[in-house]
Scaffold this active site. Structure first.
Site, PDB file in Angstrom:
ATOM      1  CB  SER A 150      31.989  76.262  14.061  1.00 22.09           C
ATOM      2  OG  SER A 150      31.033  76.795  13.112  1.00 22.09           O
ATOM      3  CE1 TYR A 193      26.260  79.397  16.084  1.00 26.24           C
ATOM      4  CE2 TYR A 193      25.863  81.126  14.478  1.00 26.24           C
ATOM      5  CZ  TYR A 193      26.592  79.908  14.950  1.00 26.24           C
ATOM      6  OH  TYR A 193      26.987  79.104  13.987  1.00 26.24           O
TER       7      TYR A 193
HETATM    8  O1  DON Z   1      27.550  80.460  11.768  1.00 24.91           O
HETATM    9  C1  DON Z   1      28.528  80.627  10.916  1.00 24.91           C
HETATM   10  O2  DON Z   1      28.392  80.731   9.870  1.00 24.91           O
HETATM   11  C2  DON Z   1      29.988  81.042  11.506  1.00 24.91           C
HETATM   12  N1  DON Z   1      29.882  82.018  12.681  1.00 24.91           N
HETATM   13  C3  DON Z   1      30.587  79.856  12.017  1.00 24.91           C
HETATM   14  C4  DON Z   1      30.684  78.797  11.188  1.00 24.91           C
HETATM   15  C5  DON Z   1      31.887  77.935  11.363  1.00 24.91           C
HETATM   16  O3  DON Z   1      33.090  78.172  11.976  1.00 24.91           O
HETATM   17  C6  DON Z   1      31.882  76.636  10.591  1.00 24.91           C
HETATM   18  N2  DON Z   1      32.924  76.169  10.516  1.00 24.91           N
HETATM   19  N3  DON Z   1      33.675  75.454  10.071  1.00 24.91           N
END
Ligand code: DON
Length: 319
Positions: free
Chosen positions: A64, A188
């Site tokens: 994220s 994404y």
């Molecule tokens: O979309 C997702 O679930 C992950 N690729 C990224 C989520 C993330 O890093 C949330 N952060 N704390």
């Protein structure tokens, strides 16, 4: 960076090393294979000089922490009106993977939660074949070298990311998402699997602290209004349902990721990053939150702390 400052940063590192609370993210199976004890901490001043401790050169996936950068690129390439017609700037107070649409506007509440981040990625020009290299090239200019992907993490998330697929289809069903959900998710999931080190992240943070100018190359990577927008949304939404606690106790615009990374920015002064994979209940690195709390206290970094030089604003707007 002076030796006493380095020593103080090292002291914070040493004090956080014994913290072994929390758990590694395992909803993306490949993330669970990481050695949970790893820990890197780095701070970079506006000259580009970095003080780094621990596993600062070990690579991990951006997750994220890619979101503010994708949002910035969408703002720059599509303009504020186009982006704001799809994504709001309100803290959600919810988990990062919430099915979140504002009941009045019908938009995702901000670009830091998945719904808003997937939408921001959908606003990048072109399909995944065009958007992915553009975004990776953009990220590479922050760190000063080409960005590689962790293909295993990418495949792992792509194969198991049913919740993000559901979010993307929900967004498509209400015409918030531009493009096809699977195509947008391809970009994404790739931006989330971009490989960086703690040292890289610290330089990314320092670029944001340095008015959007990469300290080592001098390249302008975020125009002032885009930077101001991105830092504002990071300050209010960067740590999800832990954002209020973070702003109160650390007081820095920041972004966390489920790989255990946190990047934080004190505009005009310093950028810093921590990586340690064990996460708290909000999905933020336990050592990362603790280290930034100590750094903020020890160095007086809280943005709402008034220092003598900033308090000295004379009548008539002169400083
Ligand atoms: O979309 C997702 O679930 C992950 N690729 C990224 C989520 C993330 O890093 C949330 N952060 N704390």
């Amino acid at each position: 960076m002076t030796t006493p400052v380095r020593d103080q940063v090292q002291h914070v590192f040493d004090r956080c090393r014994p913290l072994t609370g929390g758990a590694v993210a395992d909803y993306i199976p490949e993330l669970a294979t990481v050695d949970p004890d790893q820990f890197g901490l780095a701070a970079t001043v506006l000259s580009g000089e970095t003080a780094g401790f621990g596993d600062v050169d070990t690579l991990f996936t951006l997750q994220s922490v890619s979101k503010p950068f994708a949002y910035a690129l969408a703002l720059e390439l599509r303009g504020f009106d186009a982006v704001d017609a799809h994504i709001d700037v309100e803290p959600s107070g919810e988990a990062f993977n919430q099915f979140s649409l504002d009941p009045l506007t019908g938009h995702p509440r901000n670009a830091m939660i998945n719904a808003g981040a997937i939408t921001a990625t959908s606003l990048l020009p072109g399909d995944a074949d065009e958007a992915t290299p553009a975004l990776l090239d953009y990220l590479g200019r922050f760190v000063g070298h080409p960005i590689m992907l962790d293909e295993k993490v990418f495949r792992s998330e792509s194969e198991t990311g049913h919740r993000n697929r559901a979010i993307a289809h929900l967004l498509r069903s209400v015409d918030v998402l531009e493009g096809e959900p699977d195509d947008v998710l391809d970009t994404y999931f790739r931006q989330c699997s971009a490989l960086v080190s703690t040292r890289d992240l610290s330089l990314m943070a320092a670029t944001l602290a340095n008015g959007g100018v990469q300290p080592l190359t001098g390249e302008v990577l975020m125009p002032p209004l885009v930077l101001r927008r991105v830092l504002s949304v990071m300050a209010t939404c960067g740590l999800y349902d832990g954002a209020g606690d973070w702003l109160t106790n650390v007081g820095l615009p920041a972004k966390s990721g489920v790989s255990g990374a946190i990047l934080a920015v004190l505009p005009g002064r310093v950028g810093a990053a921590v990586w340690s994979p064990r996460l708290n209940e909000h999905g933020n690195s336990v050592r990362g939150v603790a280290a930034f709390r100590m750094l903020s206290d020890e160095f007086g970094l809280h943005v709402f702390e008034v220092h003598r030089e900033t308090a000295d604003v004379r009548p008539g707007g002169e400083r």
